[in-house]
Design an enzyme around this catalytic site. Structure first.
Site, PDB file in Angstrom:
ATOM      1  CG  ASN A 118      -1.893   1.096   1.359  1.00 40.72           C
ATOM      2  OD1 ASN A 118      -2.274   1.580   0.353  1.00 40.72           O
ATOM      3  ND2 ASN A 118      -1.960   1.978   2.613  1.00 40.72           N
ATOM      4  CG  HIS A 140      -0.487   6.096   4.961  1.00 38.72           C
ATOM      5  ND1 HIS A 140      -1.840   6.054   4.945  1.00 38.72           N
ATOM      6  CD2 HIS A 140      -0.013   6.710   5.825  1.00 38.72           C
ATOM      7  CE1 HIS A 140      -2.330   7.001   5.977  1.00 38.72           C
ATOM      8  NE2 HIS A 140      -1.193   7.229   6.473  1.00 38.72           N
ATOM      9  CB  SER A 173       5.369   4.932   4.219  1.00 38.88           C
ATOM     10  OG  SER A 173       5.342   6.081   5.171  1.00 38.88           O
ATOM     11  CG  ASP A 223      -2.503   3.049   6.928  1.00 43.07           C
ATOM     12  OD1 ASP A 223      -2.594   2.598   5.774  1.00 43.07           O
ATOM     13  OD2 ASP A 223      -3.233   4.021   7.322  1.00 43.07           O
TER      14      ASP A 223
HETATM   15  C1  GAR Z   1      -2.781   9.096  -2.582  1.00 46.67           C
HETATM   16  O1  GAR Z   1      -2.228  10.306  -1.957  1.00 46.67           O
HETATM   17  C2  GAR Z   1      -2.746   7.821  -1.844  1.00 46.67           C
HETATM   18  O2  GAR Z   1      -1.347   7.965  -0.947  1.00 46.67           O
HETATM   19  C3  GAR Z   1      -3.567   8.051  -0.826  1.00 46.67           C
HETATM   20  O3  GAR Z   1      -4.665   8.779  -1.628  1.00 46.67           O
HETATM   21  C4  GAR Z   1      -4.247   9.148  -2.878  1.00 46.67           C
HETATM   22  C5  GAR Z   1      -4.718   8.423  -4.172  1.00 46.67           C
HETATM   23  O4  GAR Z   1      -4.442   9.141  -5.116  1.00 46.67           O
HETATM   24  N1  GAR Z   1      -3.870   6.873  -0.190  1.00 46.67           N
HETATM   25  C6  GAR Z   1      -4.432   6.809   1.144  1.00 46.67           C
HETATM   26  O5  GAR Z   1      -4.791   7.973   1.765  1.00 46.67           O
HETATM   27  C7  GAR Z   1      -4.601   5.509   1.744  1.00 46.67           C
HETATM   28  N2  GAR Z   1      -4.698   5.544   3.314  1.00 46.67           N
HETATM   29  P1  GAR Z   1      -4.535   8.745  -6.475  1.00 46.67           P
HETATM   30  O6  GAR Z   1      -5.850   8.138  -6.740  1.00 46.67           O
HETATM   31  O7  GAR Z   1      -4.223   9.756  -7.379  1.00 46.67           O
HETATM   32  O8  GAR Z   1      -3.366   7.717  -6.789  1.00 46.67           O
END
Ligand code: GAR
Length: 316
Positions: free
Chosen positions: A108, A110, A137, A146
């Protein structure tokens, strides 16, 4: 080299998924994207993936139990032939069964420097705390949110006047760099003879009275002063394969395994009909099976006296 087959799960924009898709276009990239799946049929990332010729799948989680939705996703991922899952903005808590089914094979991304700020609103929390850096991360997914082993991180400096949105935008740039890099390093291990030998070594040396030696250039494992029960064959006579050689019950089991999967199993040259070679370097290896086969092979060669002494010792 064989490439690891990755299924990417998204819920929204999918910019991290896109970063993985583009990274995978480089011929030297050790992974390929075989599926992009979403719990949100309207996720913009699905259109991008489809335009890139990647199979897509969407199934809304609405009106379903978590376990039922996860099992639909799981079935689709397995159908795609994926041997690993990359979560990329997949905003769903996963059921224990789903996580267990992909243990060690699901990553994942994060947007915080874990273990700081698990869950949501990571950038707000970093700003409120007066941190000098936010960041990103990439970690293995475990049942705890997480919380799995951190495989890579990038700190991102917080600027005076930063808002959660301005910080998020810069962190996203770092995310796009980091994910492909960490995923690449992680999957490469599955094809690296040194790393594969190390994992076999850890399992073989966990057997009672085990000792390692080198035979015909191969790492091999035996019972002290006794017979060998496991060998790692690495490009033996230039055959281009990394395989574990272990004892099986006899020719029937040997033939049955080869028939079941002739890419994975083969008859090792110069060994008898009661040995099997298991390819370690194809990706998607079942390490629990490897552990069991090493143990069974140990049992097959261990002298009765040692087995007796151990089973007696076990009772106390
Ligand atoms: C990203 O910033 C990712 O790190 C976060 O959601 C966004 C998705 O953007 N993920 C989380 O918060 C997971 N807990 P994307 O759809 O453009 O990749």
């Amino acid at each position: 080299m064989n490439k690891a087959r990755i299924a990417v799960l998204i819920s929204g924009t999918g910019s991290n998924m896109a970063a993985l898709v583009y990274a995978a276009k480089h011929p030297a990239c050790p992974f390929e994207i075989v599926l992009v799946a979403s719990n949100n049929p309207d996720a913009p990332g699905l259109r991008l993936a489809a335009a890139e010729g990647i199979p897509i799948f969407a199934h809304s989680h609405k009106g379903m139990t978590r376990a039922d939705h996860d099992s639909i996703m799981d079935a689709e991922i397995r159908k795609s032939g994926a041997d690993m899952v990359a979560l990329a903005g997949y905003m769903r808590i996963l059921s224990a069964g789903f996580v267990q089914g992909w243990a060690g094979k699901m990553l994942n991304i994060h947007p915080s420097l874990l273990p700081k700020y698990k869950g949501l609103h990571t950038h707000e929390r970093a700003l409120e705390a007066g941190d000098s850096h936010g960041g990103v991360s990439v970690h293995l997914v475990t049942e705890e949110l997480d919380d799995g082993e951190i495989l890579g991180q990038t700190p991102v400096a917080i600027l005076p006047g930063d808002t959660a949105d301005s910080l998020a935008a810069r962190v996203l740039i770092a995310e796009h760099q980091l994910y492909a890099r960490v995923l690449g390093d992680y999957v490469r291990r599955d094809f690296d003879p040194v790393w594969l030998t190390q994992r076999v070594r850890a399992l073989a040396m966990a057997e009672p009275e085990a000792e390692e030696s080198l035979s015909h250039g191969m790492a091999c494992f035996g019972i002290k002063g006794g017979k060998k029960f496991a060998w790692v064959s690495d490009n033996h006579h230039g055959d281009g394969r990394v395989a574990l050689l272990v004892k099986v019950s006899g020719p029937e089991e040997q033939a049955m395994l080869i028939e079941r999967d002739e890419d994975r199993y083969f008859k090792p040259a110069y060994f008898g009909n009661d040995w099997i070679a298991i390819r370690l370097d194809l990706g998607g290896l079942d390490w629990e099976e490897v552990r069991q086969r090493i143990s069974a092979s140990w049992l097959a060669v261990a002298p009765a006296k040692l087995k007796k002494a151990l089973s007696v010792a076990d009772e106390f």
